[in-house]
Scaffold this active site. Structure first.
Site, PDB file in Angstrom:
ATOM      1  N   ARG A  11       0.796  -1.228   0.000  1.00  0.00           N
ATOM      2  CA  ARG A  11       0.000   0.000   0.000  1.00  0.00           C
ATOM      3  C   ARG A  11       0.832   1.283   0.000  1.00  0.00           C
ATOM      4  NH1 ARG A  11      -4.415   0.184   4.632  1.00  0.00           N
ATOM      5  NH2 ARG A  11      -4.672  -1.917   3.769  1.00  0.00           N
ATOM      6  N   HIS A  58      -8.314  -3.596  -7.222  1.00  0.00           N
ATOM      7  CA  HIS A  58      -8.008  -2.898  -5.970  1.00  0.00           C
ATOM      8  C   HIS A  58      -9.276  -2.723  -5.130  1.00  0.00           C
ATOM      9  CE1 HIS A  58      -5.014  -0.586  -3.711  1.00  0.00           C
ATOM     10  NE2 HIS A  58      -5.957   0.308  -3.447  1.00  0.00           N
ATOM     11  N   TYR A 100     -18.491  13.726 -12.125  1.00  0.00           N
ATOM     12  CA  TYR A 100     -18.417  14.951 -12.923  1.00  0.00           C
ATOM     13  C   TYR A 100     -17.126  15.069 -13.739  1.00  0.00           C
ATOM     14  CZ  TYR A 100     -22.275  16.470  -9.934  1.00  0.00           C
ATOM     15  OH  TYR A 100     -23.461  16.561  -9.282  1.00  0.00           O
TER      16      TYR A 100
END
Length: 835
Positions: free
Chosen positions: A40, A86, A130
């Site tokens: 990570r 993921h 968006y």
């Protein structure tokens, strides 16, 4: 049930293991920590990516969202990444995607975003529904050739798909884009760098595996942040590159406009929140921590940052500037070059980072070549079968026609014509149209091309040097495609309030004696007077000492001093003590770390040319015996206190003159006996610091070089020559025809008993002033146009009236722009009549 048959309780009891709770806690925590570290928080040294970055880019590649496709909704990309590779939540994936699209976070963004992806004011990106995104072209270089067995793959989290363990990474992304992350018990913070510099260093290490960190730092100047700004000093950068850790001070770019009473901030340190900075400045002003500010405005727009600090009428700009520096305009970037090497976290030096990347690229290119070689050999095998079939086309067609089915035809071809199984299967599938003569010619051409490619691939796989040459050429191609100018500059590390800040910028006359006594005086001390005067006292010399050189410099300019041993030293003009005309000066050994017997032979002002930052700049040096060399100014950027090598001198030879040139000038070498030769600067190829140079002029017996002039025909009108007895002349530049170097040249001026030997030769233009100094310390400043214009091979006119046994020692030119703007105060300027 038999008493010997184990009960279910016995089975469960046998499965229980006894462990100390502290041991179990320790092992569980270590397992958790390593999972965070490797899976990570830390980047891989090979491609510079964490798993989430790698998975986003791979998911985009698999979905065809490349730089040539249309933008796709970020929510779609996040969904593909989360569903396939993921499974750690959409917000973490979208935050990573957004950061890869921010040009103020990534030096070379890996995602081309469309929409609101945040700002330097700390504004968050718009919701993923968006915004739209696609891969940037440079991101595709990280994935190039991934389909050609260049890297290992592993199963994804649910074993449905496979994902790459690492990307092929055609450029050193860890250094280029940097990385930051907090793991368990450790963190990483790798600064971004300039792509071209990193690639140059990588190629240097490939060609010279013994290169040191210092050698690599000749290519990599330092971090290059996307927001620009300035790195304060170089020592911390050197430490970070050598050890993998360091603390770099980064200062905002700003301009102090004392005339309008304002400070304008145009660049901020990396990762500094602009809106928060403005708020904190306003808070300090309201609380009285910063005084002298009457208004604060953020005028930033899409073209860049612009924060205007308006000062009160009676405020001292320097004081306000230093208060801002102390609290708001300077930050520290803590370098921790920590990355995963073979799955283990390691702190790496600059060299170690590049070494691991080079090994990765060697593996990628080797596997790619092996994969392509196998494909090419398979293709060559098929083409060989087709060519043999075409040689026996009638028999092959007849055999196929007489066969019951495809399998029988394939078996007959294998037994009758000795085709392999693959060749026979391909021939059976061939269409009749492929039997034309044109098709035959195309097959033969393809076969030759495939054979040539096979030979090249075998050559690459058989030779380490050939494989490295492929890596170098690919790196060079990426540099040509994506390289750009540095955004982050370096400034001198002198603390928050530097000594330089308190030194006014002014033009100075610097005088140095043969015994290396040196001082500076304001140019305004000397007024221009008519030629032929005696001048005034310019320095007080000790017994048996004489003036060696005089030159003009700005008080903030960098000076390069070159010694008789070919060493070059650096200092600022203001570091030379300012003294009166009648003072002797200070020994240069107190300013420069000179060895015993080492003397300064020439000084060049490094800030006098190259006003265009894109202009090439060279130090062009000429020696007494006529050797000339040209070295890029960049080679002298990192000068140690003990100096560095500037040129190699032969026994008995010494440096005479140095000029800064731009690669487009003509060079004129003048000799003591009055000869001169003019040739194009390109006649002298750029050389390294340790080179001796090439022959510039073929000297007559007993003659020696007196000086060097850099002539720009578009800027200079005349060549000025001055002799030791105070005579001089101007001649049109056109009177000196361009020749090839190492010729004997033309007669420039008559020397003889009246004139004496030539002291210096300079290129001049309208409005320039001449400063000449005698060996006994007299100095005269006169207008160049007061010296008569005559042709070559003439005697000249009197320039300086000398006392008996005195002679002109040196001269320099005051450019017209400075001469016209400089206005000496009456109380300071002195002319000959005053004495």
């Amino acid at each position: 049930m038999s008493s010997e048959t184990p009960t279910p309780d016995d089975v469960r009891a046998a499965q229980i293991e006894t462990a100390r709770i502290e041991d179990e806690m320790e092992q569980s925590y270590i397992d958790y920590a390593m999972s965070v570290i490797a899976g990570r928080a830390l980047p891989d040294v090979r491609d510079g990516l964490k798993p989430v970055h790698r998975r986003i880019l791979y998911a985009m590649s698999e979905a065809g969202v490349t730089s040539n496709s249309s933008h796709r909704k970020s929510s779609s990309i996040v969904g593909d990444t989360m569903g396939d590779y993921h499974p750690h939540g959409d917000s973490a994936i979208y935050d990573t995607l957004a950061r890869m699209a921010q040009d103020f976070s990534m030096r070379y963004p890996l995602v081309d975003g469309q929409g609101n992806f945040g700002s330097v004011d700390g504004d968050p990106p718009a919701a993923m529904r968006y915004t739209e995104a696609r891969m940037s072209p440079i991101a595709e270089e990280l994935l190039a050739d991934i389909e050609r067995d260049t890297v290992d793959f592993q199963s994804n989290y649910d074993d449905r798909l496979e994902e790459p363990e690492v990307l092929p990474a055609a450029f050193p992304n860890l250094l280029v884009n940097g990385s930051s992350g907090i793991a368990v018990g450790m963190s990483t913070n790798v600064p971004p760098h300039n792509l071209g510099e990193v690639i140059d260093a990588t190629i240097e290490l490939i060609e010279n595996p013994e290169a040191t960190v210092e050698d690599l730092m000749e290519h990599v100047e330092g971090p290059d942040f996307p927001t620009g700004a300035n790195i304060v000093g170089r020592n911390a950068v050197h430490e970070a590159y050598k050890t993998g850790r360091g603390r770099i001070r980064v200062r905002a770019e700003f301009e102090v406009d004392e005339e309008d009473g304002r400070i304008v901030i145009t660049e901020l340190p990396f990762q500094q929140n602009k809106a928060r900075m403005v708020e904190r400045i306003a808070e300090d002003v309201n609380e009285g921590a910063i005084e002298g500010i009457r208004d604060l405005r953020d005028e930033s727009d899409r073209d860049g940052i612009r924060v205007v600090v308006e000062l009160k009428r009676d405020a001292m700009a320097e004081v306000v500037k230093n208060q801002l520096l102390e609290s708001h305009l300077e930050r520290t970037f803590g370098v921790i070059n920590l990355a995963l090497v073979d799955g283990q976290p390691q702190v790496l030096s600059l060299k170690e980072t590049l070494e691991h990347y080079i090994e990765h690229r060697r593996e990628v290119v080797r596997r790619r070549s092996e994969h392509e070689l196998a494909e090419r050999k398979d293709r060559a095998h098929i083409l060989e079968g087709r060519l043999r079939a075409l040689e026996h086309v009638d028999d092959v067609v007849e055999t196929i026609r007489e066969s019951e089915d495809r399998d029988a035809a394939r078996a007959q071809l294998e037994s009758v014509f000795d085709f392999s199984e693959e060749q026979a299967a391909h021939i059976v599938r061939m269409q009749l149209g492929s039997l034309t003569s044109m098709e035959t010619e195309e097959i033969e051409t393809e076969y030759e091309d495939v054979k040539a490619r096979i030979e090249r691939l075998e050559e690459i796989l058989a030779s380490q040097s050939e494989l490295d040459s492929v890596i170098e050429s690919e790196l060079s191609a990426i540099k040509d495609e994506y390289d750009d100018e540095r955004r982050t500059s370096f400034i001198e590390d002198s603390g928050t309030v530097t000594h330089e800040d308190l030194i006014p910028e002014e033009e100075c006359v610097v005088v140095m004696s043969e015994d290396d006594y040196i001082k500076r005086m304001p140019l305004s001390t000397f007024r221009a007077q008519n030629r032929g005067g005696k001048g005034i006292i310019g320095t007080d010399l000790k017994e048996d000492d004489r003036v060696a050189s005089v030159f003009l410099a700005n008080s903030h300019d960098y000076l390069l001093a070159i010694t008789n041993r070919g060493q070059i030293y650096q200092l600022k003009t203001y570091e030379i003590p300012e003294m009166s005309r009648t003072a002797r000066g200070k020994s240069a050994i107190n300013l420069l770390n000179l060895d015993d017997g080492e003397e300064i032979q020439a000084v060049v002002d490094c800030d006098r040319v190259g006003e265009d930052v894109d202009e090439e700049r060279y130090l062009t040096m000429v020696t007494r015996e006529g050797y000339i060399k040209r070295t890029a100014v960049e080679a002298f950027e990192n000068i140690r206190s003990t100096g560095i090598r500037a040129l190699r001198l032969e026994d008995g030879d010494e440096l005479v003159d140095v000029e800064e040139t731009n690669g487009e000038t003509d060079l004129v070498i003048g000799t003591a006996d009055g000869m001169a030769i003019r040739f194009d600067e390109d006649e002298v190829r750029p050389m390294g610091r340790s080179a001796r140079g090439v022959r510039g002029i073929d000297l007559r017996s007993g003659d020696r070089v007196a000086g060097l002039a850099a002539v720009d025909p578009d800027r200079h009108n005349w060549v000025l020559t001055v002799t030791e007895n105070g005579y001089g002349k101007r001649s049109d530049v056109g009177d000196y025809r361009v020749q090839s170097r190492n010729g004997k040249g033309l007669i420039d001026i008559k020397t003889g008993t009246r004139n004496g030997s030539v002291v210096a030769i300079e290129a001049v233009t309208h409005g320039d002033h001449l400063i000449a100094m005698s060996g006994e310390g007299q100095i005269v400043r006169t207008r160049v146009e007061d010296v008569s214009t005559v042709g070559r091979n003439t005697m000249g006119v009197i320039v300086m009236d000398l006392d008996p046994d005195d002679e002109v020692a040196c001269l320099d030119i005051v450019p017209a722009a400075i001469a016209e703007s400089e206005d000496a105060p009456e109380s300071e300027a002195v002319d000959v009549d005053a004495e």
